[in-house]
Scaffold this motif. Sequence first.
Motif, PDB file in Angstrom:
ATOM      1  N   SER A 179      -1.906  -9.217   8.240  1.00  0.00           N
ATOM      2  CA  SER A 179      -2.810  -8.294   8.922  1.00  0.00           C
ATOM      3  C   SER A 179      -3.626  -9.058   9.952  1.00  0.00           C
ATOM      4  O   SER A 179      -3.927 -10.234   9.765  1.00  0.00           O
ATOM      5  CB  SER A 179      -3.760  -7.634   7.913  1.00  0.00           C
ATOM      6  N   LEU A 180      -4.004  -8.364  11.038  1.00  0.00           N
ATOM      7  CA  LEU A 180      -4.912  -8.958  12.009  1.00  0.00           C
ATOM      8  C   LEU A 180      -6.364  -8.748  11.614  1.00  0.00           C
ATOM      9  O   LEU A 180      -7.270  -9.252  12.279  1.00  0.00           O
ATOM     10  CB  LEU A 180      -4.645  -8.393  13.406  1.00  0.00           C
ATOM     11  N   ASN A 181      -6.598  -7.986  10.560  1.00  0.00           N
ATOM     12  CA  ASN A 181      -7.929  -7.938   9.958  1.00  0.00           C
ATOM     13  C   ASN A 181      -8.055  -9.076   8.953  1.00  0.00           C
ATOM     14  O   ASN A 181      -7.076  -9.444   8.294  1.00  0.00           O
ATOM     15  CB  ASN A 181      -8.153  -6.603   9.243  1.00  0.00           C
ATOM     16  N   GLY A 202     -16.609  -8.997  16.260  1.00  0.00           N
ATOM     17  CA  GLY A 202     -15.476  -9.905  16.183  1.00  0.00           C
ATOM     18  C   GLY A 202     -15.674 -10.923  15.075  1.00  0.00           C
ATOM     19  O   GLY A 202     -16.714 -10.975  14.427  1.00  0.00           O
ATOM     20  N   TYR A 203     -14.677 -11.747  14.873  1.00  0.00           N
ATOM     21  CA  TYR A 203     -14.769 -12.736  13.797  1.00  0.00           C
ATOM     22  C   TYR A 203     -13.937 -13.956  14.149  1.00  0.00           C
ATOM     23  O   TYR A 203     -12.979 -13.889  14.925  1.00  0.00           O
ATOM     24  CB  TYR A 203     -14.294 -12.147  12.465  1.00  0.00           C
ATOM     25  N   ASP A 233     -19.404  -6.780   5.823  1.00  0.00           N
ATOM     26  CA  ASP A 233     -18.453  -7.683   6.483  1.00  0.00           C
ATOM     27  C   ASP A 233     -17.550  -6.912   7.434  1.00  0.00           C
ATOM     28  O   ASP A 233     -17.310  -7.330   8.580  1.00  0.00           O
ATOM     29  CB  ASP A 233     -17.585  -8.385   5.433  1.00  0.00           C
ATOM     30  N   GLU A 234     -17.013  -5.795   6.943  1.00  0.00           N
ATOM     31  CA  GLU A 234     -16.081  -5.015   7.757  1.00  0.00           C
ATOM     32  C   GLU A 234     -16.767  -4.463   9.002  1.00  0.00           C
ATOM     33  O   GLU A 234     -16.209  -4.499  10.101  1.00  0.00           O
ATOM     34  CB  GLU A 234     -15.521  -3.867   6.906  1.00  0.00           C
ATOM     35  N   GLU A 235     -17.996  -3.974   8.834  1.00  0.00           N
ATOM     36  CA  GLU A 235     -18.738  -3.427   9.975  1.00  0.00           C
ATOM     37  C   GLU A 235     -19.072  -4.523  10.982  1.00  0.00           C
ATOM     38  O   GLU A 235     -18.936  -4.332  12.198  1.00  0.00           O
ATOM     39  CB  GLU A 235     -20.009  -2.746   9.476  1.00  0.00           C
ATOM     40  N   GLN A 236     -19.488  -5.670  10.495  1.00  0.00           N
ATOM     41  CA  GLN A 236     -19.836  -6.767  11.400  1.00  0.00           C
ATOM     42  C   GLN A 236     -18.611  -7.271  12.153  1.00  0.00           C
ATOM     43  O   GLN A 236     -18.685  -7.547  13.353  1.00  0.00           O
ATOM     44  CB  GLN A 236     -20.473  -7.904  10.601  1.00  0.00           C
TER      45      GLN A 236
END
Length: 661
Positions: free
Chosen positions: A198-200, A186-187, A178-181
């Motif tokens: 957080s912006l993550n 983008g998401y 998930d983090e890599e994608q």
Amino acid sequence: MVRRLVLVAALLASVSPAGHAHPPGRVAGPTIEDLIGLVDLGTVHGELALSPDGANIAVLERRANLARNDYDYTLVLVPTRDGQPRAIADGGGFIPHASEGRRTGGPADRTPAWSPDSQWVAFIAEREGRADVWRAHIDGGRAERLAALDGDVTDVMWLSDGRFIVDMGPPRAVLAQDEEQDADFGYRADDRLSPIFSLNRMPRGDVRSVLVDASGHVEAIDATARTALISTENAHRPVIAPRPGAPAVQAPPREVRVDRDGRTFRCSTGLCDGDIRSPMLLANGDVAFLRFSGFARADTSIVIWTPETGALRHLPLDQDRLACVAGREIYCLRESTWRPRELIAVDPSTGATRVLYNANPSWSRFARPRIERIDFTDQRGLESYAHLVYPAGYRSGRRYPLVIVQYRSHGFLRGGTGGDYPIYPYATRGYFVLSVERPDDLVRQTEVDADTYFIEQNLSDEENRMKQDALDAFLSGLERRGMIEPQRIAITGLSDGSETLYRALLRRHFAAAIVSTHPSERSAWWLQSETLRAYLRRYGDIAPWTQSEPWRSWWNTNAISEQSAAIDTPLLFNIGHSEAMGAMELYVRLREQRTPTEMYLYPDAYHLKWRPLQVLASQERGMAWIDFWLRGVEVADPRDGERITRWRALRQAAPAAPAAP
């Protein structure tokens, strides 16, 4: 590593008390280094585990490791009769508590679990960023990972048939993917995005359960199967539940009950009434539970109930904070205002206590300061209290500067909620410290449901009013007694304490203030997750751009930055990265109106700061800020040679403070 050790040395060099000499042969009061050096037993909820044979207690203890900027955990075995406490396994490092993927900065609960034969202890340990289940033999010579699990473990229970129920988060590989994608492509802004933190995107927060046997075989189980297994294990344990026929309100009348031989025994009168918690089964079949009573429910006791006869015994334990398990005796982690956590045994017949493990024997070298409890009842009958810690070398008839710390004041007075404001080191430096327990409308909470209570408290401003009334009463009382200097009062706050702080700054001038949490702002609405916004819409047209009353007036009253012109107190922000965005509007407004202010941000910190060096840095900056504004003492920072120059410029450029009333 060398750079970090240099920073540690610089930090500790900057926190030596200024202007206080101590007579030869006497030990100075505790400093922030002494606080960070304390050994912590368990975590927030205690996490004691008693072996089935009643011979040993297992608990994880924690020590700060400044060189690693982390904590070291050790699994400790404490005999209930003869023998000395001993370490039997390495528990690894800090594991953060997370709720649905969101971290708070607090530690995860880690209750050890015993094997049915009392020879092994299972526990959660962090190694190389992984939280796995390990088991250690009581001889301390063997420790092994239980099974190769693909997710970080959050809980473990050792069943009587030798199998384990293990709860864990999503697969680590899925989280990494998930983090890599997200980084590559983008998401979408979905329910996992909460920009105020957080912006993550927050990681997935699903919890899975598996059944692990002695050979390490892993079998997935669903929630129904998990509940059935746990219910079977706990079938004969006492519970605290709503009384039959009690209304479904926020804090209903409760009873203690236990099932035996097809019969249900209930204790719902006398000492079984009121604020009762933590039911436990003694080895002789009696039931023990904690009871909180007295003024503001601050008095703690253990009640022993014999179900077959209805007999009750009351064992008062003053205002100690307890987390207990039961066997032949009752074993508790106990802490009080001056005493850090220790492990004790309580005789269920007499209430006599004995210490099984004092993890901080060196604390006794400090002279106990004078500590006074101050009670207040407002005009609505709401009760609250505060502890007043006297300054080192206190002399009657002299006025002293005061530091206010919030918002809970039960148990060991370490540093207020969150630990940013070290109470005893402030007293060592010559300050009165007022540690405030916030008032709660305990009666109204039993009369209405949670939604009604939320609306009433907010729309009537009742919650803020009761907190401000209590604070005003504490301060005016100390002023009348000639103990404090009204022009030299500092206020601090985190979380709910920060809400009290911001509203107090709108009403009066303080010599200084330090805050660790962002204020309420209109921006909080669109910076929160869509899930939370949907939840809050249950209360009506509540968005900050509403033109509908009463929420339009609520936003006008509660958006702090829009009232910033009323704030003239020098304000230091010590904010974790996850909450910094919500504080920026007020910070910028204060700077532009020339109110003295500085902001420090702490990377990888959440609602609470968890890294030991960050806790030390936050405490040191706060103490230096208060020394500067309340006493004119300038404490240099070896890491920031321009700090004193900047603060002098803030003082020179600040508008004049209002005259004393």
